[in-house]
Design a protein around this motif. Sequence first.
Motif, mmCIF file in Angstrom:
data_model
loop_
_atom_site.group_PDB
_atom_site.id
_atom_site.type_symbol
_atom_site.label_atom_id
_atom_site.label_comp_id
_atom_site.label_asym_id
_atom_site.label_seq_id
_atom_site.Cartn_x
_atom_site.Cartn_y
_atom_site.Cartn_z
ATOM 1 N N LEU A 58 -5.603 -51.890 14.065
ATOM 2 C CA LEU A 58 -5.213 -51.574 15.436
ATOM 3 C C LEU A 58 -4.100 -50.532 15.450
ATOM 4 N N GLY A 59 -4.002 -49.819 16.550
ATOM 5 C CA GLY A 59 -2.946 -48.831 16.700
ATOM 6 C C GLY A 59 -2.998 -48.224 18.083
ATOM 7 N N ALA A 60 -2.277 -47.143 18.265
ATOM 8 C CA ALA A 60 -2.210 -46.481 19.573
ATOM 9 C C ALA A 60 -2.644 -45.023 19.424
ATOM 10 N N LEU A 61 -2.817 -44.362 20.554
ATOM 11 C CA LEU A 61 -3.051 -42.928 20.531
ATOM 12 C C LEU A 61 -1.834 -42.245 19.922
ATOM 13 N N GLU A 62 -2.058 -41.221 19.140
ATOM 14 C CA GLU A 62 -0.947 -40.478 18.568
ATOM 15 C C GLU A 62 -1.112 -38.992 18.872
ATOM 16 N N GLN A 63 -0.008 -38.299 18.930
ATOM 17 C CA GLN A 63 -0.040 -36.866 19.200
ATOM 18 C C GLN A 63 -0.321 -36.110 17.901
ATOM 19 N N LYS A 64 -1.382 -35.308 17.915
ATOM 20 C CA LYS A 64 -1.776 -34.528 16.742
ATOM 21 C C LYS A 64 -1.862 -33.051 17.101
ATOM 22 N N ASN A 65 -1.401 -32.219 16.172
ATOM 23 C CA ASN A 65 -1.487 -30.774 16.368
ATOM 24 C C ASN A 65 -2.846 -30.304 15.859
ATOM 25 N N LEU A 66 -3.854 -30.292 16.729
ATOM 26 C CA LEU A 66 -5.216 -29.944 16.334
ATOM 27 C C LEU A 66 -5.534 -28.505 16.728
ATOM 28 N N THR A 67 -6.342 -27.870 15.904
ATOM 29 C CA THR A 67 -6.716 -26.475 16.143
ATOM 30 C C THR A 67 -7.916 -26.397 17.069
ATOM 31 N N HIS A 337 -10.518 -60.971 21.444
ATOM 32 C CA HIS A 337 -11.344 -60.507 22.555
ATOM 33 C C HIS A 337 -11.150 -58.998 22.738
ATOM 34 N N PHE A 338 -12.253 -58.221 22.600
ATOM 35 C CA PHE A 338 -12.205 -56.767 22.694
ATOM 36 C C PHE A 338 -12.981 -56.269 23.909
ATOM 37 N N LYS A 339 -12.524 -55.148 24.456
ATOM 38 C CA LYS A 339 -13.213 -54.516 25.573
ATOM 39 C C LYS A 339 -13.544 -53.070 25.190
ATOM 40 N N ARG A 340 -14.763 -52.650 25.527
ATOM 41 C CA ARG A 340 -15.183 -51.282 25.230
ATOM 42 C C ARG A 340 -14.821 -50.374 26.401
ATOM 43 N N ILE A 341 -14.159 -49.251 26.100
ATOM 44 C CA ILE A 341 -13.663 -48.328 27.114
ATOM 45 C C ILE A 341 -14.298 -46.954 26.898
ATOM 46 N N GLU A 342 -14.791 -46.350 27.968
ATOM 47 C CA GLU A 342 -15.375 -45.019 27.839
ATOM 48 C C GLU A 342 -14.288 -43.956 27.764
ATOM 49 N N VAL A 343 -14.502 -42.965 26.888
ATOM 50 C CA VAL A 343 -13.554 -41.869 26.710
ATOM 51 C C VAL A 343 -14.316 -40.541 26.640
ATOM 52 N N LYS A 344 -13.552 -39.466 26.651
ATOM 53 C CA LYS A 344 -14.119 -38.141 26.435
ATOM 54 C C LYS A 344 -13.399 -37.531 25.239
ATOM 55 N N THR A 345 -14.164 -36.981 24.301
ATOM 56 C CA THR A 345 -13.555 -36.382 23.116
ATOM 57 C C THR A 345 -13.445 -34.868 23.278
ATOM 58 N N GLY A 346 -12.553 -34.283 22.481
ATOM 59 C CA GLY A 346 -12.347 -32.836 22.530
ATOM 60 C C GLY A 346 -12.310 -32.240 21.142
ATOM 61 N N ILE A 347 -11.203 -31.586 20.823
ATOM 62 C CA ILE A 347 -11.053 -30.921 19.525
ATOM 63 C C ILE A 347 -11.142 -31.944 18.400
ATOM 64 N N ALA A 348 -11.857 -31.604 17.337
ATOM 65 C CA ALA A 348 -11.947 -32.465 16.160
ATOM 66 C C ALA A 348 -11.560 -31.663 14.936
ATOM 67 N N GLU A 349 -10.671 -32.223 14.113
ATOM 68 C CA GLU A 349 -10.236 -31.528 12.904
ATOM 69 C C GLU A 349 -9.603 -32.519 11.946
ATOM 70 N N LEU A 350 -9.939 -32.343 10.648
ATOM 71 C CA LEU A 350 -9.327 -33.127 9.573
ATOM 72 C C LEU A 350 -9.411 -34.626 9.825
#
Length: 390
Positions: A58-67, A337-350
């Motif tokens: 488990l974890g949280a969203l993290e800020q990444k410097n993606l190209t 107990h888990f819940k599925r949440i819809e998201v939108k993806t963007g830049i992908a790298e590394l």
Amino acid sequence: MKKSIIYLSLLAGVFLIGCNKVSDADKHPEEAITETVNNANKEVELNKAQYDAAGIELGALEQKNLTDVIKVNGYTKLPPQNQANVTTFLNGTITQILVNVGDKVSKGQVLAYADSPGYIQLQESYAVAKSNLEYLELEFKRQETLRAENVNSEKTFQKIKSDLNIEKSKFQSLSNQLRMLQSNAIQGGKALKIVAPISGYVATIGVQIGSPIQSEAALMTLVDNSKLHLDLMVYEKDLPQISIGQEVTFALTNLSQTVVSGKIFSIGKTFEEGTRSVAVHASIDNVPDNLIGGLYVNALIHIGSREVPALPEEAVVKAEGREFIFILEEADANHFHFKRIEVKTGIAELGFVQITLLDETVEPKNIVRKGAYYLQSHLIKNEGGGGHDH
């Protein structure tokens, strides 16, 4: 009387059917209710053993410097100055071939030998011109001395001077021709050498032993693949984001998905015929030995980087044409107990991908960063009629 009997019989039948339905539901009342909720809300519940088996992290969203990148198609291209035809300006017959297709050669290396009457005549002319030049140089010095003493006439002196200049030009021309042939004529070589005009690899051989050769005809072709670059087709809408110096990466499927990088060095000024795309040229860093011209490539042009909320790519699952993540909502010693949440993806790298939550009310914490595919398969199993696992 008959009507009363029929009416009572129908009531009894309805009552019995109703009793049967109630009794079926009474067998597993909790499971029936939970399944309905899960199918509606896309929720999954695991027990402790299942949770441990899933290897969930488990974890949280993290800020990444993606190209940020633009995806383009193109091909590898070899510039004209890095490919050459092997020719000779003399006619003759091939007597020996010293290389095979695919061999690496150096500029000036002898590739083949040939018999050539023209070559023999050229050597003879060179020898005669050299001898004449030596004689005329001595005669010019003698006449120059006599002219200084007023022994000979000006006309005789000018004639010798003119003959000397003509012979010098002739000798220089013959020397240049032999030099073009990389000849050892001065040492008495008899065979015509066919030499490599550039360093590179032998791409084709168009002759064999005994083949007649014609002046200026291509006998072999050489390529220097170390100078390969990319020609990438960039559509009109993406052109404003392209600039010289931007990094380009692409994977080679024939080299175990090896990632190769380079940089844009030139941007075309006209649209390619029949398209709304412009050719963008990129160099290739450390060109692999077995990379050849004309290979089709899918490339990424890196147009900048920015800090975005991101998760590991394995945290995102795809289903029903959409993308989802799982969030742990509740947990105790033996139930998760888990819940599925819809998201939108963007830049992908590394290995990381940009994430945008479509539901802004969702708390972006306790996100399943590892083990999402286990939860998705568990969800599919339950929806397929496997019931709800505890």
